[in-house]
Motif scaffolding. Sequence first.
Motif, PDB file in Angstrom:
ATOM      1  N   LYS A  50       1.018  -1.381  -0.423  1.00 61.58           N
ATOM      2  CA  LYS A  50       0.039   0.014   0.237  1.00 61.58           C
ATOM      3  C   LYS A  50       0.913   1.304  -0.319  1.00 61.58           C
ATOM      4  N   THR A  51       0.221   2.044  -1.399  1.00 62.35           N
ATOM      5  CA  THR A  51       1.165   3.307  -1.322  1.00 62.35           C
ATOM      6  C   THR A  51       0.207   4.238  -1.675  1.00 62.35           C
ATOM      7  N   MET A  52       0.851   5.577  -1.337  1.00 62.68           N
ATOM      8  CA  MET A  52       0.115   6.904  -1.935  1.00 62.68           C
ATOM      9  C   MET A  52      -0.046   7.020  -3.178  1.00 62.68           C
ATOM     10  N   PHE A  53      -0.949   7.405  -3.936  1.00 67.45           N
ATOM     11  CA  PHE A  53      -0.802   7.136  -5.494  1.00 67.45           C
ATOM     12  C   PHE A  53      -2.316   8.002  -6.260  1.00 67.45           C
ATOM     13  N   SER A  54      -1.855   8.689  -7.197  1.00 66.26           N
ATOM     14  CA  SER A  54      -3.220   9.274  -7.832  1.00 66.26           C
ATOM     15  C   SER A  54      -3.414   8.588  -8.543  1.00 66.26           C
ATOM     16  N   PRO A  55      -4.881   8.102  -7.956  1.00 65.60           N
ATOM     17  CA  PRO A  55      -5.860   7.198  -9.390  1.00 65.60           C
ATOM     18  C   PRO A  55      -6.453   8.257 -10.563  1.00 65.60           C
ATOM     19  N   ALA A  56      -5.907   9.322 -10.740  1.00 62.58           N
ATOM     20  CA  ALA A  56      -6.278  10.174 -11.896  1.00 62.58           C
ATOM     21  C   ALA A  56      -5.383   9.921 -13.105  1.00 62.58           C
ATOM     22  N   SER A  57      -3.919   9.800 -12.135  1.00 66.13           N
ATOM     23  CA  SER A  57      -2.933  10.379 -13.181  1.00 66.13           C
ATOM     24  C   SER A  57      -2.839   8.665 -13.883  1.00 66.13           C
ATOM     25  N   VAL A  58      -3.265   7.249 -13.166  1.00 64.11           N
ATOM     26  CA  VAL A  58      -3.094   6.281 -13.431  1.00 64.11           C
ATOM     27  C   VAL A  58      -4.201   5.763 -14.209  1.00 64.11           C
ATOM     28  N   VAL A  59      -5.046   6.245 -14.625  1.00 57.09           N
ATOM     29  CA  VAL A  59      -6.573   6.164 -15.617  1.00 57.09           C
ATOM     30  C   VAL A  59      -5.620   6.450 -16.377  1.00 57.09           C
ATOM     31  N   ARG A  60      -5.859   7.775 -16.643  1.00 57.41           N
ATOM     32  CA  ARG A  60      -5.334   9.114 -17.679  1.00 57.41           C
ATOM     33  C   ARG A  60      -4.129   7.845 -18.873  1.00 57.41           C
ATOM     34  N   GLU A  61      -2.970   7.532 -17.311  1.00 58.33           N
ATOM     35  CA  GLU A  61      -1.800   6.441 -17.915  1.00 58.33           C
ATOM     36  C   GLU A  61      -2.764   5.723 -19.739  1.00 58.33           C
ATOM     37  N   ILE A  62      -3.746   5.100 -18.805  1.00 57.55           N
ATOM     38  CA  ILE A  62      -4.060   3.275 -18.994  1.00 57.55           C
ATOM     39  C   ILE A  62      -4.868   4.265 -20.506  1.00 57.55           C
ATOM     40  N   LEU A  63      -5.219   4.857 -20.241  1.00 54.23           N
ATOM     41  CA  LEU A  63      -6.734   5.619 -21.895  1.00 54.23           C
ATOM     42  C   LEU A  63      -5.252   6.076 -23.016  1.00 54.23           C
ATOM     43  N   ASP A  64      -4.007   6.478 -22.491  1.00 55.65           N
ATOM     44  CA  ASP A  64      -3.083   6.829 -23.300  1.00 55.65           C
ATOM     45  C   ASP A  64      -2.484   5.318 -24.157  1.00 55.65           C
ATOM     46  N   SER A  65      -2.325   4.850 -22.725  1.00 57.28           N
ATOM     47  CA  SER A  65      -2.117   3.387 -23.965  1.00 57.28           C
ATOM     48  C   SER A  65      -2.386   2.625 -24.979  1.00 57.28           C
ATOM     49  N   ASN A  66      -3.809   3.119 -24.825  1.00 52.70           N
ATOM     50  CA  ASN A  66      -4.963   2.436 -24.913  1.00 52.70           C
ATOM     51  C   ASN A  66      -5.585   3.799 -26.594  1.00 52.70           C
TER      52      ASN A  66
ATOM     53  N   ASP B  30     -11.413   3.526 -34.394  1.00 52.47           N
ATOM     54  CA  ASP B  30     -12.518   4.221 -34.788  1.00 52.47           C
ATOM     55  C   ASP B  30     -13.707   5.377 -33.529  1.00 52.47           C
ATOM     56  N   LEU B  31     -13.049   4.405 -32.952  1.00 45.94           N
ATOM     57  CA  LEU B  31     -13.778   4.897 -31.131  1.00 45.94           C
ATOM     58  C   LEU B  31     -14.096   5.918 -30.316  1.00 45.94           C
ATOM     59  N   ARG B  32     -14.817   7.274 -30.271  1.00 42.93           N
ATOM     60  CA  ARG B  32     -14.705   7.906 -29.344  1.00 42.93           C
ATOM     61  C   ARG B  32     -14.521   7.879 -28.309  1.00 42.93           C
ATOM     62  N   LEU B  33     -13.721   8.595 -27.622  1.00 40.75           N
ATOM     63  CA  LEU B  33     -13.556   8.287 -25.938  1.00 40.75           C
ATOM     64  C   LEU B  33     -14.078   9.751 -25.622  1.00 40.75           C
ATOM     65  N   ILE B  34     -14.775   9.405 -23.912  1.00 42.41           N
ATOM     66  CA  ILE B  34     -15.571  10.241 -23.686  1.00 42.41           C
ATOM     67  C   ILE B  34     -14.841   9.730 -21.794  1.00 42.41           C
ATOM     68  N   ALA B  35     -14.216  10.825 -21.954  1.00 41.71           N
ATOM     69  CA  ALA B  35     -13.639  10.953 -19.999  1.00 41.71           C
ATOM     70  C   ALA B  35     -14.151  11.719 -20.026  1.00 41.71           C
ATOM     71  N   ASP B  36     -13.978  11.335 -17.881  1.00 36.15           N
ATOM     72  CA  ASP B  36     -14.543  12.470 -16.984  1.00 36.15           C
ATOM     73  C   ASP B  36     -13.501  12.538 -15.961  1.00 36.15           C
ATOM     74  N   ILE B  37     -12.568  12.893 -16.225  1.00 39.57           N
ATOM     75  CA  ILE B  37     -10.950  12.853 -14.709  1.00 39.57           C
ATOM     76  C   ILE B  37     -11.470  14.161 -14.415  1.00 39.57           C
ATOM     77  N   PRO B  38     -11.740  13.968 -13.240  1.00 39.67           N
ATOM     78  CA  PRO B  38     -11.544  15.747 -13.044  1.00 39.67           C
ATOM     79  C   PRO B  38      -9.609  16.206 -12.795  1.00 39.67           C
ATOM     80  N   GLU B  39      -9.637  17.256 -13.013  1.00 36.81           N
ATOM     81  CA  GLU B  39      -7.631  16.992 -12.421  1.00 36.81           C
ATOM     82  C   GLU B  39      -7.597  16.875 -10.810  1.00 36.81           C
ATOM     83  N   HIS B  40      -8.117  17.491 -10.521  1.00 39.20           N
ATOM     84  CA  HIS B  40      -7.214  17.733  -8.675  1.00 39.20           C
ATOM     85  C   HIS B  40      -7.860  16.683  -8.288  1.00 39.20           C
TER      86      HIS B  40
END
Length: 492
Positions: A329-345, A353-363
Amino acid sequence: MNHPSIRRRLLFGTGLMVSIVLLLANLLTYQEFQRTLYQTVDDHLMLSVSLLAKSTELEASGVDYEWQEAMKSAGASDVAGVFAFWDLTSGKVTKSPELGGDDLPLIYGKLNEPVKDTITLTDGRRARVVGLLHHPFADQEGIDLAASQGLKLIPGEHPQVVVCALEMESLVARLSELKEHLFWGAVATLAVIWVSIFGISNWCLRPLKEFSAGLLERSENESPGHTNIPRSLPSELVGLANTFNIVLDKVERSRMREKEFALRAAHELRTPVAGIYATLEQSVSRDRPVQDLQARIREALNIADGMRTVLDSLMRLARIRGGFELSIKTMFSPASVVREILDSNSSVMRSRDLRLIADIPEHLPAIQNDVGLFKVVAANLIENSVSHSPPGSEIHVGLVATATELSLVCMNPTKVELEESSIEQWFLPFHRGSVAMDDASGHAGLGLSLAREAADLLGGKLQAEAVDRENILFKFLLSVSGSGHDRRTRQP
């Protein structure tokens, strides 16, 4: 290793407690019986001493012992034992005829206060004695007669002591007989209790042995059923027996799942192995141009790469199920993890031709949990949405965090018509739906199963629901304040 025996514990513990109780009870019984016998003897002696003391009369001629006449009277039967009189003024001693040549000790206390004691007679017999200091009585006739002779009768000037004794041999014999009876009674009671405990314990443990035999038979059966609980099994053990059945049922279901998992894994690996074999066999069946050989080798490599992906997923799933997966268990940002996975896909989504609608707040706030397992959940949910969405469709990914809960939501249309009754099957290993034969993505159907296992380890919950007949929504809920399951790292 020697295990403690219930029967031996019952025999030893009950025997010890019963022995202590019997010892105390017998001791109290013996003492009470002894006291009663002694009291009976003392009562007889007191009656005799009282009668004998009343037979001592002071006359003008001196002290007259009327016990000879008293012995002949109606009350003579109340005089028990042997006795002796002492005139403390003259020193004269008068004894009963039964005393013969024996002497009794001169014992007495204060006036009219009897003294009791136990002595040994000259012949060795034990006896109980009572001594009484008293004054002889003088009736009015005697006083008048003495006065006519110019004498004055004063009983206090003629103190007398009467000592009465009663042998105790019969009493001692009765006490000895009582001791023997109490001893053998205690032994018989203890033996009966031990035999009863031994028999009752065998009777109570027999159903347990039957249940144990049933468990053994179940373990030897290839297709075991429910182990019957004997009706004679004690109610205190029924809960344990039910727990055994529940545990064994869970073990059996787990064994069947693992067996099915192994069979399906072998089937999933057999297909690509057959593909590689067929491709290579065609490559060497006849002479081919270099470009054709390279194309076939690349095809075999692609199949092998898919096999490696499947094997990696299988190993990861097996490690999670077996508790070997490392949880840190460590401190991490779940938003950063999700954005990284979205970038890799992103490249795959563009190609389809898939359209992504992401709702990931900045903070979004950071959380403390296992970042590796969180990546497993997020990556498999997103990759599942990408793989099973028709070209040109929309994928919705949302991440919401509150003070107590984190929510990751993935919604996408599917290639099949959704039915609520079949959604849970999506989380079974190797399940790919009715389009499995047409799925060219190379997925083995392990992603959602792996994601749910990882979600459980994180302390969260992964669920799915049909938004409508075409769109499915996956929601991962994680308690931020909880710590998840405490799985220790184990080396395989």
